[in-house]
Write a protein that holds these residues in place. Structure first.
Motif, PDB file in Angstrom:
ATOM      1  N   VAL A   1       0.846  -1.189   0.000  1.00 22.72           N
ATOM      2  CA  VAL A   1       0.000   0.000   0.000  1.00 22.72           C
ATOM      3  C   VAL A   1       0.883   1.241   0.000  1.00 22.72           C
ATOM      4  N   VAL A   2       0.749   2.064  -1.023  1.00 21.26           N
ATOM      5  CA  VAL A   2       1.555   3.273  -1.174  1.00 21.26           C
ATOM      6  C   VAL A   2       0.644   4.483  -0.988  1.00 21.26           C
ATOM      7  N   PRO A   3       0.763   5.187   0.138  1.00 17.81           N
ATOM      8  CA  PRO A   3      -0.119   6.339   0.373  1.00 17.81           C
ATOM      9  C   PRO A   3       0.238   7.526  -0.529  1.00 17.81           C
ATOM     10  N   GLU A   4      -0.798   8.247  -0.937  1.00 17.68           N
ATOM     11  CA  GLU A   4      -0.614   9.468  -1.715  1.00 17.68           C
ATOM     12  C   GLU A   4      -1.005  10.708  -0.913  1.00 17.68           C
ATOM     13  N   VAL A   5      -2.035  10.586  -0.083  1.00 16.33           N
ATOM     14  CA  VAL A   5      -2.471  11.672   0.792  1.00 16.33           C
ATOM     15  C   VAL A   5      -2.771  11.077   2.165  1.00 16.33           C
ATOM     16  N   ILE A   6      -2.308  11.747   3.214  1.00 17.34           N
ATOM     17  CA  ILE A   6      -2.537  11.282   4.585  1.00 17.34           C
ATOM     18  C   ILE A   6      -3.209  12.397   5.374  1.00 17.34           C
ATOM     19  N   SER A   7      -4.298  12.043   6.052  1.00 14.59           N
ATOM     20  CA  SER A   7      -4.948  12.955   6.983  1.00 14.59           C
ATOM     21  C   SER A   7      -4.538  12.540   8.395  1.00 14.59           C
ATOM     22  N   LEU A   8      -3.903  13.455   9.099  1.00 15.22           N
ATOM     23  CA  LEU A   8      -3.358  13.197  10.430  1.00 15.22           C
ATOM     24  C   LEU A   8      -4.304  13.806  11.464  1.00 15.22           C
ATOM     25  N   LEU A   9      -5.061  12.946  12.145  1.00 15.92           N
ATOM     26  CA  LEU A   9      -6.057  13.392  13.113  1.00 15.92           C
ATOM     27  C   LEU A   9      -5.427  13.504  14.494  1.00 15.92           C
ATOM     28  N   ASP A  10      -5.597  14.665  15.135  1.00 19.06           N
ATOM     29  CA  ASP A  10      -5.000  14.884  16.454  1.00 19.06           C
ATOM     30  C   ASP A  10      -5.870  15.858  17.251  1.00 19.06           C
ATOM     31  N   TYR A  11      -6.753  15.298  18.095  1.00 15.60           N
ATOM     32  CA  TYR A  11      -7.648  16.126  18.900  1.00 15.60           C
ATOM     33  C   TYR A  11      -6.904  16.890  19.987  1.00 15.60           C
ATOM     34  N   ARG A  12      -5.667  16.521  20.261  1.00 21.99           N
ATOM     35  CA  ARG A  12      -4.899  17.250  21.269  1.00 21.99           C
ATOM     36  C   ARG A  12      -4.634  18.688  20.817  1.00 21.99           C
ATOM     37  N   LYS A  13      -4.715  18.928  19.514  1.00 19.87           N
ATOM     38  CA  LYS A  13      -4.510  20.270  18.976  1.00 19.87           C
ATOM     39  C   LYS A  13      -5.825  21.034  18.815  1.00 19.87           C
ATOM     40  N   GLY A  14      -6.923  20.407  19.167  1.00 21.56           N
ATOM     41  CA  GLY A  14      -8.226  21.024  19.020  1.00 21.56           C
ATOM     42  C   GLY A  14      -9.245  20.002  18.571  1.00 21.56           C
ATOM     43  N   PHE A  15     -10.497  20.167  18.979  1.00 23.71           N
ATOM     44  CA  PHE A  15     -11.533  19.188  18.657  1.00 23.71           C
ATOM     45  C   PHE A  15     -11.689  19.046  17.142  1.00 23.71           C
ATOM     46  N   GLY A  16     -11.546  17.810  16.658  1.00 27.13           N
ATOM     47  CA  GLY A  16     -11.673  17.543  15.234  1.00 27.13           C
ATOM     48  C   GLY A  16     -10.493  17.980  14.391  1.00 27.13           C
ATOM     49  N   HIS A  17      -9.381  18.364  15.025  1.00 33.09           N
ATOM     50  CA  HIS A  17      -8.239  18.883  14.268  1.00 33.09           C
ATOM     51  C   HIS A  17      -7.613  17.783  13.412  1.00 33.09           C
ATOM     52  N   SER A  18      -7.328  18.107  12.175  1.00 34.33           N
ATOM     53  CA  SER A  18      -6.584  17.194  11.309  1.00 34.33           C
ATOM     54  C   SER A  18      -5.739  18.004  10.340  1.00 34.33           C
ATOM     55  N   ASP A  19      -4.571  17.440   9.999  1.00 36.62           N
ATOM     56  CA  ASP A  19      -3.674  18.050   9.018  1.00 36.62           C
ATOM     57  C   ASP A  19      -3.627  17.152   7.793  1.00 36.62           C
ATOM     58  N   LEU A  20      -3.786  17.733   6.632  1.00 39.91           N
ATOM     59  CA  LEU A  20      -3.782  16.997   5.371  1.00 39.91           C
ATOM     60  C   LEU A  20      -2.425  17.169   4.699  1.00 39.91           C
ATOM     61  N   VAL A  21      -1.745  16.058   4.435  1.00 41.11           N
ATOM     62  CA  VAL A  21      -0.407  16.136   3.847  1.00 41.11           C
ATOM     63  C   VAL A  21      -0.329  15.233   2.618  1.00 41.11           C
ATOM     64  N   THR A  22       0.416  15.685   1.644  1.00 38.88           N
ATOM     65  CA  THR A  22       0.641  14.917   0.422  1.00 38.88           C
ATOM     66  C   THR A  22       1.976  14.195   0.517  1.00 38.88           C
ATOM     67  N   VAL A  23       1.997  12.931   0.132  1.00 37.93           N
ATOM     68  CA  VAL A  23       3.209  12.119   0.196  1.00 37.93           C
ATOM     69  C   VAL A  23       3.912  12.178  -1.160  1.00 37.93           C
ATOM     70  N   THR A  24       5.173  12.564  -1.149  1.00 40.36           N
ATOM     71  CA  THR A  24       5.963  12.653  -2.376  1.00 40.36           C
ATOM     72  C   THR A  24       7.023  11.551  -2.387  1.00 40.36           C
ATOM     73  N   GLU A  25       7.697  11.422  -3.506  1.00 40.93           N
ATOM     74  CA  GLU A  25       8.785  10.442  -3.599  1.00 40.93           C
ATOM     75  C   GLU A  25       9.886  10.765  -2.600  1.00 40.93           C
ATOM     76  N   ALA A  26      10.141  12.050  -2.387  1.00 45.13           N
ATOM     77  CA  ALA A  26      11.175  12.435  -1.421  1.00 45.13           C
ATOM     78  C   ALA A  26      10.803  11.962  -0.014  1.00 45.13           C
ATOM     79  N   ASP A  27       9.496  11.970   0.311  1.00 46.42           N
ATOM     80  CA  ASP A  27       9.057  11.509   1.625  1.00 46.42           C
ATOM     81  C   ASP A  27       9.316  10.022   1.815  1.00 46.42           C
ATOM     82  N   ARG A  28       9.404   9.275   0.711  1.00 45.71           N
ATOM     83  CA  ARG A  28       9.590   7.832   0.796  1.00 45.71           C
ATOM     84  C   ARG A  28      11.056   7.424   0.762  1.00 45.71           C
ATOM     85  N   ASP A  29      11.966   8.409   0.800  1.00 46.17           N
ATOM     86  CA  ASP A  29      13.397   8.097   0.820  1.00 46.17           C
ATOM     87  C   ASP A  29      13.723   7.209   2.009  1.00 46.17           C
ATOM     88  N   LYS A  30      14.237   6.022   1.761  1.00 46.97           N
ATOM     89  CA  LYS A  30      14.367   5.012   2.815  1.00 46.97           C
ATOM     90  C   LYS A  30      15.340   5.415   3.906  1.00 46.97           C
TER      91      LYS A  30
END
Length: 201
Positions: A126-155
């Protein structure tokens, strides 16, 4: 994807073992199933029956969505991941054998159980392309949307981040309650492409 997002994602991947995978049936109806997973950096793997509905769905459309989370007695302590990804079958015998050892390390209790017949199972990468990072500690319903690039997959760089994530995991769990109360806010990041995930409400 910034460095701290990577550390948090890798920590959550290391802390969990189950995910819910949604695939697209031939009739267009979405199907959600819970599976165990193993991961290497930002790439995930799961097993299913070769004749299963999931395998059939992915053969027709390899787009999947997945969720990784857990129940929490503290509503402001909820953390989780959701991903838009693509699933690819792993067919190389040597790579399959290596990845089965990865699963054995993640699920050591399964070593004592009868092992599945490789001819009857399908292993997916499974190769993710977009990740939604849910973290209520930063606020109710808070989520950050991030795009995964080839550079992010650098081993090499991700391996270092994975080690940092594991080292920081216990410290974060112990210390997050000491932070000031979070502001109620939702922060979006623009996507580079047309793929979008909806923020949690």
């Amino acid at each position: 994807m910034d460095r701290q997002d990577k550390v948090t994602i890798l920590r959550l991947l290391a802390e969990h073992r189950l995910m819910t995978v949604a695939t697209v049936r031939p009739d267009g109806w979405p199907q959600a199933t819970t599976v165990g997973y193993a991961s290497e950096e930002l790439v995930l793997y799961f097993l299913c029956g070769r004749q299963s509905q999931k395998a059939t769905n992915i053969a027709g459309d390899n787009r999947i969505s997945l969720v990784i989370d857990h129940d929490s007695s503290d509503p402001m302590g909820i953390e989780g991941l959701s991903m838009a990804a693509r699933a690819y079958p792993v067919t190389d015998p040597a790579e399959t054998a290596r990845l089965l050892e990865l699963f054995a390390a993640k699920f050591p209790e399964y070593r004592a159980l009868p092992q599945p017949d490789p001819a009857e199972m399908r292993l997916f990468m499974v190769v993710p392309e977009v990740i939604s990072l849910l973290d209520y500690r930063k606020g109710f319903g808070h989520s950050d949307l991030v795009t995964v690039t080839e550079a992010d997959r650098d081993k090499e760089s991700l391996a270092n981040l994975a080690r940092q994530a594991l080292l920081r995991s216990s410290e974060r769990a112990a210390n997050w309650q000491l932070r000031p109360p979070p502001k109620l806010r939702n922060r979006h990041r623009p996507l580079a492409g047309p793929l979008h995930l909806q923020q949690a409400n």
